[in-house]
Design a protein around this motif. Structure first.
Motif, mmCIF file in Angstrom:
data_model
loop_
_atom_site.group_PDB
_atom_site.id
_atom_site.type_symbol
_atom_site.label_atom_id
_atom_site.label_comp_id
_atom_site.label_asym_id
_atom_site.label_seq_id
_atom_site.Cartn_x
_atom_site.Cartn_y
_atom_site.Cartn_z
ATOM 1 N N SER A 298 0.823 -1.210 0.000
ATOM 2 C CA SER A 298 0.000 0.000 0.000
ATOM 3 C C SER A 298 0.861 1.266 0.000
ATOM 4 O O SER A 298 1.997 1.264 0.458
ATOM 5 C CB SER A 298 -0.910 0.022 1.226
ATOM 6 O OG SER A 298 -1.898 -0.956 1.089
ATOM 7 N N TYR A 299 0.276 2.314 -0.486
ATOM 8 C CA TYR A 299 0.952 3.605 -0.626
ATOM 9 C C TYR A 299 2.162 3.494 -1.554
ATOM 10 O O TYR A 299 3.014 4.376 -1.599
ATOM 11 C CB TYR A 299 1.353 4.189 0.739
ATOM 12 C CG TYR A 299 0.154 4.723 1.505
ATOM 13 C CD1 TYR A 299 -0.812 3.844 1.999
ATOM 14 C CD2 TYR A 299 -0.029 6.067 1.725
ATOM 15 C CE1 TYR A 299 -1.936 4.302 2.666
ATOM 16 C CE2 TYR A 299 -1.158 6.537 2.400
ATOM 17 C CZ TYR A 299 -2.094 5.650 2.855
ATOM 18 O OH TYR A 299 -3.214 6.103 3.512
ATOM 19 N N HIS A 302 5.863 4.648 -1.453
ATOM 20 C CA HIS A 302 6.318 6.043 -1.552
ATOM 21 C C HIS A 302 6.763 6.578 -0.186
ATOM 22 O O HIS A 302 6.222 6.197 0.851
ATOM 23 C CB HIS A 302 5.199 6.926 -2.103
ATOM 24 C CG HIS A 302 4.888 6.649 -3.547
ATOM 25 N ND1 HIS A 302 3.872 7.275 -4.230
ATOM 26 C CD2 HIS A 302 5.473 5.811 -4.449
ATOM 27 C CE1 HIS A 302 3.846 6.847 -5.478
ATOM 28 N NE2 HIS A 302 4.807 5.954 -5.627
ATOM 29 N N PHE A 304 6.901 9.451 2.410
ATOM 30 C CA PHE A 304 6.162 10.634 2.848
ATOM 31 C C PHE A 304 6.898 11.266 4.039
ATOM 32 O O PHE A 304 7.930 10.774 4.479
ATOM 33 C CB PHE A 304 4.751 10.238 3.321
ATOM 34 C CG PHE A 304 3.820 9.717 2.255
ATOM 35 C CD1 PHE A 304 4.015 8.478 1.662
ATOM 36 C CD2 PHE A 304 2.713 10.443 1.867
ATOM 37 C CE1 PHE A 304 3.142 7.989 0.707
ATOM 38 C CE2 PHE A 304 1.821 9.959 0.918
ATOM 39 C CZ PHE A 304 2.041 8.731 0.338
ATOM 40 N N GLU A 354 5.232 13.068 -2.043
ATOM 41 C CA GLU A 354 5.489 11.635 -2.200
ATOM 42 C C GLU A 354 6.708 11.485 -3.100
ATOM 43 O O GLU A 354 6.780 12.098 -4.158
ATOM 44 C CB GLU A 354 4.290 10.909 -2.829
ATOM 45 C CG GLU A 354 3.043 10.963 -1.974
ATOM 46 C CD GLU A 354 1.872 10.167 -2.556
ATOM 47 O OE1 GLU A 354 2.121 9.160 -3.241
ATOM 48 O OE2 GLU A 354 0.721 10.567 -2.303
ATOM 49 N N PRO A 364 0.021 11.081 -6.728
ATOM 50 C CA PRO A 364 -0.970 11.023 -7.805
ATOM 51 C C PRO A 364 -1.801 12.302 -7.859
ATOM 52 O O PRO A 364 -2.056 12.933 -6.831
ATOM 53 C CB PRO A 364 -1.832 9.810 -7.442
ATOM 54 C CG PRO A 364 -1.505 9.479 -6.044
ATOM 55 C CD PRO A 364 -0.189 10.072 -5.704
ATOM 56 N N GLY A 367 -7.250 10.108 -7.523
ATOM 57 C CA GLY A 367 -7.335 8.793 -6.907
ATOM 58 C C GLY A 367 -8.792 8.447 -6.691
ATOM 59 O O GLY A 367 -9.682 9.260 -6.979
ATOM 60 N N THR A 616 -6.961 -1.262 6.591
ATOM 61 C CA THR A 616 -5.956 -1.356 5.516
ATOM 62 C C THR A 616 -4.639 -1.983 5.972
ATOM 63 O O THR A 616 -3.654 -1.942 5.228
ATOM 64 C CB THR A 616 -5.627 0.039 4.939
ATOM 65 O OG1 THR A 616 -5.055 0.842 5.981
ATOM 66 C CG2 THR A 616 -6.859 0.723 4.395
ATOM 67 N N HIS A 622 1.348 0.499 9.493
ATOM 68 C CA HIS A 622 1.443 1.961 9.477
ATOM 69 C C HIS A 622 2.706 2.372 10.225
ATOM 70 O O HIS A 622 2.682 2.580 11.439
ATOM 71 C CB HIS A 622 0.211 2.570 10.123
ATOM 72 C CG HIS A 622 -1.044 2.298 9.353
ATOM 73 N ND1 HIS A 622 -1.672 1.065 9.355
ATOM 74 C CD2 HIS A 622 -1.777 3.097 8.538
ATOM 75 C CE1 HIS A 622 -2.744 1.128 8.581
ATOM 76 N NE2 HIS A 622 -2.832 2.339 8.079
#
Lengths: 728, 240
Positions: A298-299, A302, A304, A354, A364, A367, A616, A622
């Motif tokens: 996920s993500y 990227h 951050f 990102e 992006p 989304g 998620t 996370h």
């Protein structure tokens, strides 16, 4: 008779030990920990299929280079087995870069799935153990790990009845290429032997699989190096590799552990968090730490602000080499950040919201929302505080290590070029007040606002710290620039309203619809789903800590006495829709001594992934919440203040809940190893070299090795805004 | 009324208001019975669609049987359609498009997935509908884009659904179901076999507003013992 069913292709890389594979496998599996209540173990029973991918994330084993999800060996339709390689990205279908996914090394052909059994992740050694089948009739057992002592090397040891386990492939070499031109070569050898059952039943298969990943970021990876590393690991053998693994992890824990004496459950949760943080970051080269680390896709992998603000401080305080590798990732992308600023007509470096391989913005532009509809995404355009966050991360490493050398050398652009950006980004009005317009702060419910207090305060802080650095080392004309930075730092509007005695989150925030969270339900609550995108934008409901994020990150830069008022005001308006938020509230509430409230947010933070609060976790853990959990303990409950490389004393202001007997922390500060046992009225300090410690506003005392108690002077709690750190 | 699988003795109770309704929906009943491997057991109930009394009677009946209950709409609600011989009569429905709502809970997701496999195996197009409400939405929502995509992907996988099978809407479940049901030949309604006041709210809502679509009431307890336990292969990626 032992039947050798499959071995490595080259005889010299075969696992050869006296007694054959049966003994090798038995030696490893013998060390399986007994599942108990140890706060070093995460025990996962056979669960419902719906939880399988959540467990895969939680049971990931990684070494900073590769991360392997904790899929069952038999995989199946509920599994998402994958190996992620740090820093390698793939461009799919012409779209944005995503973390490269390579084939997993953990798959074995089991001809059935097991409804009984359990898996145990041993946090102390980084080994994932599994038994499957009834308790008195185990049909399959395994151990796997990613070698922390030899990053990029993996080991799987398994034993199973031939009635369920089929002979795996013997030798595999695969190569995956990243869009950057780099790639990874994977060399895996599997040795298998069958041992007949003396009673005439199914024979037992013993399997040893050792793999090596050779990674190159920008060129073709070396196959010969992969083979050589894999060969060396085979020659060491699983037992030695396991012994190395134990030593390597023990070494990391010796400088990073957190223990809540009197609360083993909480201790276990925080250790799980630290385990995954340590697993996700390489100790050398550059470390691109994605929002989910190496635990899931996920993500898109990227990078951050999660990495710079939430993960890096833990690394800086426990394993500076890893923090340095994270900053190396940013340093190498300064040219891209300068180009990004230049494109917008600015000077200096503007880091992307990102980031992936080359440091260009990969946020992006659109989304999906919860209904699968395409909606615009504006964070890449507006969430500019990331630029100051990167500078803050560099300062963190210097402050924890007590050395200017990094900032004066390779880390310098991270402060100077970012300050240069803010100097060209801010506008001075006729009254000489500085403004930054059209940004989004951490609270993404309110996009495109003016004078976001957090952004302005971070920019001011960035300018002041860069000026400080230049004043130490610079020459004209940079010194002239530094004077301007100082002036602008003082001039930037910080959002403070003398009428309310608190900070307004952004210009016009106080005029919004005053909805309280109590009207929507208990926190956390996804307020944007309840009220809609426009509904939350019109209200004072905020997604996450924003003004309070500044109190958390740069406490000495805010006006004295404002924390309490800001807390009282924003606590009622924060939905905690972001997993980044509860830890920050836990931290600042603890600092204020509001311990029951702090504990409530700490509890929420520790369960974000364990309870899959976001829905998620299947896509990865996370990492920012895991790092935030550590910060809540260290910066919040222990009250550690790290503000400058020049600090002469380690400053602590512990607020320890009565439910805890003690909070124990292991850290590195200014080159020393430190063990703290924190109580509200005193701290026991063990250190490797003499250390000056100050509790609250008390007088600093020198602790000489090996240890001493430091008592709090009862009437002197630590206050905000000390001396020169106050901006205004 | 006949079944192609006479070896299975489990009943599929089929409720219709009149014999004509049974005839009109014979093909659909056969399809449902075949998918569930059950023998149809018709029941004629003179009922007034939509009345509170009729709904309570239906729920009482559903409570009294352990297996699925297929409720056919009264004939006077059905539009005239030509049958296979081209003769105008009531509805000659086949089960081609099935709507399965899910509240997203672990239990319902698992059973939705099991039925999806069954229906897909007999060539039926399934749409799963997740109505997001304040009771089932994630407590934390990081926003559109990465988070929403990850959340949707996981929700879809928990239901075992191909990407185009699961649809997510927000609103009042009864209303959203009525909106979506118009495009389906059959709506499957999972319930917990509890017809007491305060329970089966969505079912009551659907019957009260009288959607003219056959409804299959399936108790979760029955699913766990029968359909879920069966070994039906997963549909391959992209199916459905």
């Amino acid at each position: 008779m032992i039947t050798k069913l499959g071995t490595a292709r080259n005889a010299d890389v075969e696992v050869e030990e006296p007694g054959g594979l049966e003994r090798v496998v038995a030696e490893v599996l013998f060390e399986r920990p007994q599942a108990d209540q140890s706060p070093w173990l995460l025990v996962v029973p056979s669960g419902p299929p719906s939880m399988s991918r959540v467990y895969e994330s939680l049971l990931t084993v990684a070494d900073g280079i590769t991360g392997t999800r904790g899929s069952l060996e038999e995989d199946g339709t509920d599994a998402s087995p994958a190996v992620f390689v740090s820093g390698l990205y793939d461009t799919r279908d012409g779209g944005a870069e995503s973390l490269l996914v390579v084939r997993s090394w953990t798959t074995l052909a089991l001809n059935r799935s097991f409804s009984t059994g359990e898996r145990v992740l041993d946090l102390l050694s980084g080994v994932l153990w599994r038994v499957a089948g009834a308790k008195d009739a185990e049909l399959f057992s395994s151990a796997r790990w990613a070698c922390l002592a030899r990053p990029g090397t993996t080991v799987l040891v398994a034993e199973g009845s031939s009635s369920v386990l089929e002979v795996p492939a013997a030798h595999e070499v695969t190569e995956d290429r990243a869009s950057s031109g780099g790639g990874v070569v994977q060399v895996i050898d599997t040795s298998t032997e069958a041992h007949p059952d003396s009673q005439g039943g199914p024979s037992t298969l013993h399997v040893v699989r050792i793999g090596a990943y050779q990674v190159a970021a920008r060129r073709a990876p070396s196959r010969s190096r992969a083979v050589a590393r894999q060969k060396a690991a085979c020659q060491a053998g699983p037992a030695k590799l396991l012994a190395e693994q134990r030593v390597a992890w023990a070494s990391r824990w010796a400088e990073a552990d957190v223990e809540v004496v009197g609360n083993p459950e909480l201790t276990s949760s925080v250790r799980l968090a630290l385990f995954h943080l340590m697993s996700s970051v390489a100790s050398s080269g550059e470390a691109a730490v994605g929002a989910r680390g190496l635990t899931g896709p996920s993500y898109a992998g990227h990078v951050f602000w999660d990495a710079d603000v939430f993960v890096l401080p833990f690394m800086a305080a426990t394993h500076p080499r890893a923090a340095r590798a994270m900053l190396e990732y940013r340093i190498r992308r300064v040219p891209s950040a300068i180009e990004a600023a230049s494109t917008l007509g600015r000077r200096g470096a503007r880091f992307p919201w990102e980031s992936a391989h080359d440091g260009r913005d990969v946020t992006p532009k659109s989304g999906v929302n919860q209904h699968g509809e395409i909606v615009p995404i504006r964070t890449g355009e507006l969430e500019e505080h990331i630029t100051a966050d990167v500078a803050w991360a560099a300062w963190q490493l210097a402050s924890w290590s007590g050395r200017w050398r990094f900032l004066e050398g390779p880390g310098r652009p991270l402060l100077v070029e970012t300050a240069r950006y803010w100097a060209s980004r801010a506008r001075l009005d006729n009254a000489g007040v500085g403004h930054i317009e059209s940004v989004t702060g951490p609270d993404e419910y309110h996009e495109n606002v003016n004078d976001n207090a957090f952004t302005n305060q971070m920019a001011a802080w960035n300018l002041a710290r860069a000026a400080e650095l230049v004043e130490r080392t610079g020459a004209a004309p940079e010194l002239d620039e530094a004077i301007q930075w100082r002036v602008l730092s003082e001039a930037l509007f910080d959002g403070y309203d003398p009428g309310t005695g608190r900070h307004e989150q952004f210009a016009g925030y106080d005029d919004l619809q005053p909805i309280f969270l109590s009207e929507l339900g208990p926190v956390p609550v996804a307020a944007d789903l309840l009220l809609g995108h426009d509904g939350v934008a019109r209200s004072q409901i905020i997604k996450q800590a924003d003004v309070l994020m500044a109190h958390h990150m740069i406490p000495d830069a805010l006006r004295p006495g404002t924390l309490e008022r800001d807390l009282d005001f924003y606590l009622l308006r924060t939905a905690h829709g972001s997993s980044l938020s509860p830890a920050v509230y836990a931290s600042v509430l603890a600092r204020e001594g509001r311990l029951d409230e702090a504990l409530s947010f700490l509890d929420l933070t520790q369960n974000i992934d364990l309870d899959d609060v976001t829905g998620t976790t299947a896509g990865g853990l996370h990492l920012a919440a895991l790092g935030g959990l550590w910060q809540a303990f260290v910066l919040g409950f222990a009250g550690v203040r790290v503000s400058s490389p020049d600090a002469e004393a380690l400053v602590l202001d512990p607020h320890i809940p009565t439910q805890w007997r003690e909070l124990r922390l292991k850290l590195r500060w200014h080159g020393r190893r430190i063990c703290l046992r924190c109580r509200s009225d005193a701290v026991h300090v063990a250190c490797s070299t003499p250390l000056k410690v100050r509790l609250g506003d008390g007088e600093p005392v020198v602790v000489r090795p090996p240890e001493a108690w430091v008592e709090r002077e009862a009437s002197r709690p630590l206050s905000q805004g000390r001396g020169k750190e106050v901006l205004r | 009324m006949s079944s192609k699988n006479q070896e299975v003795s489990q009943p599929l109770v089929v409720v219709a208001a009149a014999a004509e309704d049974l005839e009109d929906f014979e093909l659909l009943v056969t399809d449902v019975a075949r998918a569930l491997e059950l023998v149809p057991a018709p029941e004629l109930v003179a009922r007034e669609e939509g009345s509170e009394k009729a709904i309570e009677k239906l729920l009482a009946m559903a409570s009294s049987v352990s297996g699925p209950l297929l409720v056919l709409p009264a004939r006077h609600h059905a539009g005239a359609m030509p049958d296979r011989a081209g003769k105008a009569r009531g509805v000659v429905a086949r089960m081609r498009r099935v709507l399965i709502p899910s509240d997203g809970s672990e239990e319902v997701a698992a059973e939705t997935r099991a039925l999806y496999r069954r229906f897909t195996r007999v060539g039926v197009h399934v749409t799963m509908l997740h109505v997001m409400t304040e009771n089932n939405m994630p407590r934390m929502w990081e926003g559109s884009g990465h988070h929403a995509a990850a959340w949707f992907d996981e929700l879809r996988r928990r239901h075992g659904a191909a990407p185009d099978v699961l649809k997510v809407v927000s609103g009042e479940p009864g209303h959203e179901l009525r909106v979506q049901a118009g495009a389906a030949d059959l709506v499957v309604l999972f319930w917990r076999h509890d017809s007491r006041a305060g329970h089966a709210a969505v079912i009551r809502s659907l019957f009260a507003r009288g959607i003219e679509v056959p409804k299959l009431l399936v108790a979760l307890e029955w699913m766990e013992g029968h359909v879920s336990a069966g070994h039906v292969p997963e549909p391959s990626a992209g199916s459905g």
